[in-house]
Structure formats: C-alpha cells, structure tokens
Write a protein that holds these residues in place. Structure first.
Motif, PDB file in Angstrom:
ATOM      1  N   TYR A  21     -42.427  47.798 -37.160  1.00  0.00           N
ATOM      2  CA  TYR A  21     -41.893  48.568 -36.028  1.00  0.00           C
ATOM      3  C   TYR A  21     -42.275  47.871 -34.732  1.00  0.00           C
ATOM      4  N   TRP A  69     -45.662  58.363 -33.596  1.00  0.00           N
ATOM      5  CA  TRP A  69     -44.270  58.601 -33.228  1.00  0.00           C
ATOM      6  C   TRP A  69     -43.673  57.323 -32.668  1.00  0.00           C
ATOM      7  N   GLY A  70     -42.556  56.899 -33.223  1.00  0.00           N
ATOM      8  CA  GLY A  70     -41.843  55.741 -32.710  1.00  0.00           C
ATOM      9  C   GLY A  70     -40.947  56.133 -31.548  1.00  0.00           C
ATOM     10  N   LEU A  71     -41.053  55.407 -30.464  1.00  0.00           N
ATOM     11  CA  LEU A  71     -40.325  55.737 -29.233  1.00  0.00           C
ATOM     12  C   LEU A  71     -39.275  54.698 -28.870  1.00  0.00           C
ATOM     13  N   LYS A  97     -35.745  51.424 -35.035  1.00  0.00           N
ATOM     14  CA  LYS A  97     -35.959  51.942 -36.388  1.00  0.00           C
ATOM     15  C   LYS A  97     -35.104  51.187 -37.396  1.00  0.00           C
ATOM     16  N   GLY A 126     -36.314  54.235 -30.296  1.00  0.00           N
ATOM     17  CA  GLY A 126     -34.931  54.619 -30.553  1.00  0.00           C
ATOM     18  C   GLY A 126     -34.423  54.157 -31.904  1.00  0.00           C
ATOM     19  N   GLN A 127     -33.150  54.453 -32.152  1.00  0.00           N
ATOM     20  CA  GLN A 127     -32.553  54.141 -33.449  1.00  0.00           C
ATOM     21  C   GLN A 127     -32.468  52.648 -33.708  1.00  0.00           C
ATOM     22  N   GLU A 180     -37.060  62.159 -37.340  1.00  0.00           N
ATOM     23  CA  GLU A 180     -36.829  60.785 -37.773  1.00  0.00           C
ATOM     24  C   GLU A 180     -37.679  59.788 -36.988  1.00  0.00           C
ATOM     25  N   ASP A 181     -38.190  60.209 -35.831  1.00  0.00           N
ATOM     26  CA  ASP A 181     -39.062  59.336 -35.038  1.00  0.00           C
ATOM     27  C   ASP A 181     -40.510  59.362 -35.516  1.00  0.00           C
ATOM     28  N   ASP A 237     -37.603  64.356 -32.471  1.00  0.00           N
ATOM     29  CA  ASP A 237     -36.760  64.136 -33.637  1.00  0.00           C
ATOM     30  C   ASP A 237     -37.648  63.760 -34.820  1.00  0.00           C
ATOM     31  N   LYS A 282     -37.903  60.328 -22.552  1.00  0.00           N
ATOM     32  CA  LYS A 282     -38.031  60.613 -23.984  1.00  0.00           C
ATOM     33  C   LYS A 282     -38.918  61.832 -24.207  1.00  0.00           C
TER      34      LYS A 282
END
Length: 540
Positions: free
Chosen positions: A338, A481-483, A489, A485-486, A315-316, A313, A303
């Motif tokens: 999250y 930062w969220g790691l 999320k 993935g979609q 969005e993350d 990204d 990642k």
C-alpha cells in the motif's frame, strides 16, 4: 462645477471600491453565482439556514441540548442580519452585499474568523433564548463594523458550539440528497451528532480549566467545570483545530452553491447513513475523524470531514487486529504494497499502576503517515503526524528537526546473522531503542516515551499523566485506514497478486529438473552415509 466634480469623485471612489470588493469575492465564489444569490436577497435568512433535521447525540439519553434546534433555526437569520443587512437596507445595494460576503468569507488573520464565528453563535443564541456567555462589543466608531468578542464559554456551551459547527459542515454541498420518501418522523430525518467530549476536554485542558493529570478520567460535559475565556478559546482553536475557524466561510459558500442547485431537493437529506452511527464500532469514530479533519491543512482534511458525516468506508480499512489477528506479520500481510497515506490508530489501557500513570485507564493514540509501509531496519518517511484521540484530542505536527517518521521491521524468510539485531516492531519518532511510540512485534504491548527523546514531532504528552518515565500499556485494538483512495487500493491488489504468483513459483517443484536418481549427488551422499568404507569409483 465644484459639486459636479465632488459627485464624480465620489462615484469614482465607489466604482474603485466595487471593483476591489468584486476581485476579493471572486477568489471565494464566482461572481455570476454571487449575482444570482444577490437577486434573492430577501430570501437570505432561509438560504443560509441548514436543512431541517432532528439532531440527537450518540450518547444516552439521546436528547439534544436545550434549545439546540431553536439555535439552528436562528443560524441563517443571524448570519443574514450580521453581514448582509446593510445591502438590504440600502434597497439592494450590490456593494453592501459584497462587503458582507467578504466580511465572513474573505481570507483574514487567524483570529478574525474565530471571532466572526463566535459572533454568529452569540447572535443565534440570543435569537433562540439559549444561554450564552459570549457577547459582542461593537466599536465606538459608528462607521466601523468592527468590534471584539468577550466573555466566557462554559463546557456545555463549547459542546453546543462544536455541534453547531459540525451541523454547518454536515449541511454543506457534500451532504447526501434523496427524495422525501426516505424521510422519517415529521418529514425531518434524524441525524446523530458525533461525540465531541475529547475536543471539549482539549479546550479546557489547554486553558487550565481541567487538570491534565487528574480530572480527565470519567469526565462528562454536563459536569461542573470552570469556563474558558474567549481569548483562551481562540488560542486553542488556532493551535489545535484551525479548521474550526473556516466553518463559517465554508458554510456560507456551500449554502450559496446549494441554493442554485435545486431548492426543493436540497431541503431533503438522506437518512440512510446519517441516522446510524455505524462508524463508531471502530476506533476511528465520527467525532475523532472530525477532530482530525479540523487539525489538518492538506487534502486529507476533506477525507476525514466526509468520514465525520458518513463514516469511513469499510473498504478503506486495511487492517484490524480484532479481525485479522494480532502480530506484526499479520499486520504486514494486510498493508504490504500500500503506497499511500494511512492512519494507524490503537486503543490501549495502562495496567502498571505506576507513579506516573493511573491504572486501568483506556486511552487512544494514532499516527498519520503520508507514505506507504516499508520493511526496513531504519526509520524512514518524509512527513507524518502523531495524535492523541481520547480522552483528550491533540495533534502533534512534524518539528522539521529530524525525519524519523516511521519504523517498521520484521523478519523476512531469508534471515542473516546480525551482531546487533534491530528491534522487531512498529515505531514512530525518537530513535532506535528510544522510540516515541513503540509497538512490539506481537502487538500486545505499546511503550510511550516522553517527548524529550524525540526531535521529529512537536512536544506534548500523548496520554494523560504521562510523566517522564516510559509508560507501558496493553493494546486492545489496532486499526490501519488507507487514505489513498481506490486507485492506491487497486495498485496494492495488483502488487499482492504478483507476489502470490512469485510465491507459488518458488514453492513449485519441477521433478524433471532433478534428472535420474541413480546419477544424482544426493544418492551418492546417501550411499556414503550408509556404508562409509565402500569404495566409490570416480569416472574420468
């Protein structure tokens, strides 16, 4: 008869070695793919060369180091001559090709991949006429391809070596491909190199070439500094950025895979993402993302490696204090629900001017947690990492002695009396009241304590000149930062929608449930307050 037996024995020995080499190579790449590449042995120098591009650093002036492009042009021929020339000299010897592939791609002890990488770097520098303080000393045994790498790397050479490794990662199979219509300049895209100053400083401080408490502020790669011996550099790679030792193996495998896709399309690289350094508007720059990817040994490494090439990204980005506002409540409204790994980064500056820290010096630290956020008055978590992102890069792994990974506590709507209220804020490591890192609930101040108070994470300073006393600093910015993935999320979005529905139901007032005002207890209480001597008749 004796000659025939000897010939048969030699053939059997060769066959057994070929079988062993094939088994070893198959662990890295499929044998049909290796045979396809072997059929093009004469093209190995071009196959192992990175796609053409114009590289420039993000700093000003945007000029690459002298002879950097010549060094990259010699990278493919250097790898081919060092590892695969034996097979070519033998008239297309499959066994020799396998030996060369396994020499640079098979699993080996930690120091050997670093030595092979330095050997390639020295050969490429020699071919390009670039300065290099590293030399390879072959073994005295002519039948032995081994040897050792000796010498010293100057700060500028460390930066060039790191940039070479990043280009090797950039040109891997994950690099974007587009038509040549998007190319610029002389048919070559312009690619911005990430800032590696924090990694160069980390190597120099580790080797004692730069003093940790005095020489890091305002330090530049071009400045004069003592070099780092090969042995010291190898030790730094193994302890701090072990992923750097895998760059050569990964690069060779990626180039072999890429040459089987489409050699024409493979040579053209997208400029839409790599020419602009948009990710560097965040605290998580591409250079810092790459440093984190080199220090990790799990799936999150991929990642961050991708982020070092394309940028993270947007969005993350779960939370950014400069956009969402400072404070634990605003932080919680963005990260609640999250349930995946996340990276928390903060930028701060020390303004106390105390004896153990320089005044008005910016620095950055972070924490990587592999679990979601919870509002608790105790520490929680199973695994996490602390890191120093600048001016020096360090990654502190879990020690395994305690699991005070993370602490996140804020007041809820329903408050109860507490004789000894727990502190409100965000913390990592240490214990309640003696946290390794503590961010107050206003997100205005951060406190860093010496590693002696913490048994959760490895020892080491997080900021230069930290000392033994707690260091208080003003926070400039905080990012999360969220790691996950979609999928993670989307799960958070579902959770937030459900919470919004529940909150709306709690706020909604059903007037019919109150009944008639004349019969309500509220009216009786109001009447008693207005005329306490009035006799109230009780219905029996």
């Amino acid at each position: 008869m004796g000659g025939a037996a000897s010939s048969s024995s030699a053939a059997g020995s060769t066959s057994a070695e070929a079988h062993e080499q094939e088994s070893l190579a198959a662990a890295s790449l499929a044998l049909p793919l290796l045979r396809a590449v072997f059929s093009r042995s004469s093209d190995l120098p071009s196959i192992l060369s990175p796609p053409p591009a114009a590289f420039r650093p993000a700093s000003s002036p945007p000029e690459p180091p002298p002879r950097f492009h010549d060094l990259l042009a010699r990278l493919g021929p250097a790898i081919a001559s060092l590892f695969f020339d034996h097979g070519a000299a033998a008239g297309g010897d499959w066994l020799g090709f396998l030996r060369g592939f396994n020499a640079c791609c098979a699993r080996a002890r930690a120091s050997l991949p670093v030595a092979q990488l330095l050997r390639v770097y020295a050969a490429a520098c020699a071919g390009a006429g670039a300065p290099c303080g590293v030399q390879f000393q072959p073994s005295e045994d002519e039948d032995d391809d081994g040897g050792k790498v000796v010498g010293e790397l100057a700060p500028g050479e460390i930066a060039v070596l790191l940039w070479m490794c990043w280009v090797m990662a950039w040109s891997g199979s994950s690099a974007p491909r587009v038509s040549s219509g998007e190319e610029v300049g002389k048919g070559e895209p312009t690619v911005v190199l990430p800032d590696v100053t924090h990694l160069v400083l980390s190597a120099l401080v580790s080797a004692g070439a730069v003093a940790d408490d005095a020489g890091v502020w305002g330090w530049e790669v071009s400045g004069a500094a003592k070099g780092v011996k090969v042995q010291e550099f190898t030790s730094w790679v193994i302890s701090t950025v072990p992923g750097l030792g895998n760059c050569l193996s990964r690069y060779v495998q990626d180039r072999f895979r890429a040459c089987q896709v489409d050699p024409v399309k493979e040579s053209s690289v997208s400029t839409g993402i790599t020419t602009s350094d948009t990710s560097d508007v965040y605290v998580l720059t591409r250079g810092r993302a790459w440093a984190i990817s080199l220090s990790l040994r799990n799936k999150l490494s991929e990642k961050f490696l991708s982020a070092s090439v394309f940028g993270m990204d947007p969005e993350d980005l779960l939370y950014r204090s400069s956009v969402n506002g400072k404070g634990l409540s605003r932080f919680w409204s963005c990260v609640e629900g999250y349930k995946g790994p996340a990276l928390i980064l903060l930028s701060a500056f020390s303004n106390g001017g105390g004896a153990n820290v320089d005044a008005d010096r910016r620095w950055g630290i972070g924490a990587l947690t592999e679990e979601g956020f919870e509002n608790k008055d105790t520490f929680y978590g199973s695994s996490g990492y602390l890191c120093s992102t600048y001016p020096i890069f360090r990654m502190l792994l879990p020690s395994g002695m305690e699991k005070n990974i993370m602490y996140c506590h804020l007041h809820t709507q329903i408050r109860t009396y507490e004789a000894k209220p727990k502190p409100l804020g965000l913390a990592f490591g240490g214990s309640i009241g003696n946290e390794r890192i503590f961010i107050d609930d206003d997100f205005s101040k951060v406190t860093i304590r010496h590693h002696a108070v913490d048994k959760t994470y490895q020892h080491g300073s997080l900021i230069p000149n930290q000392g033994y006393l707690p260091v208080e600093a003003s926070i400039l910015d905080v990012e999360v930062w969220g790691l996950g993935g979609q999928k993670t999320k989307r799960q958070q979005d579902v959770y937030k929608k459900r919470e919004d529905i529940f909150s709306g139901q709690r706020r909604k007032i059903d007037l019919a449930a109150f009944g008639n005002w004349e019969d309500s207890p509220e009216k009786m209480m109001m009447d008693m307050v207005s005329d306490p001597n009035k006799v109230q008749r009780e219905e029996r």
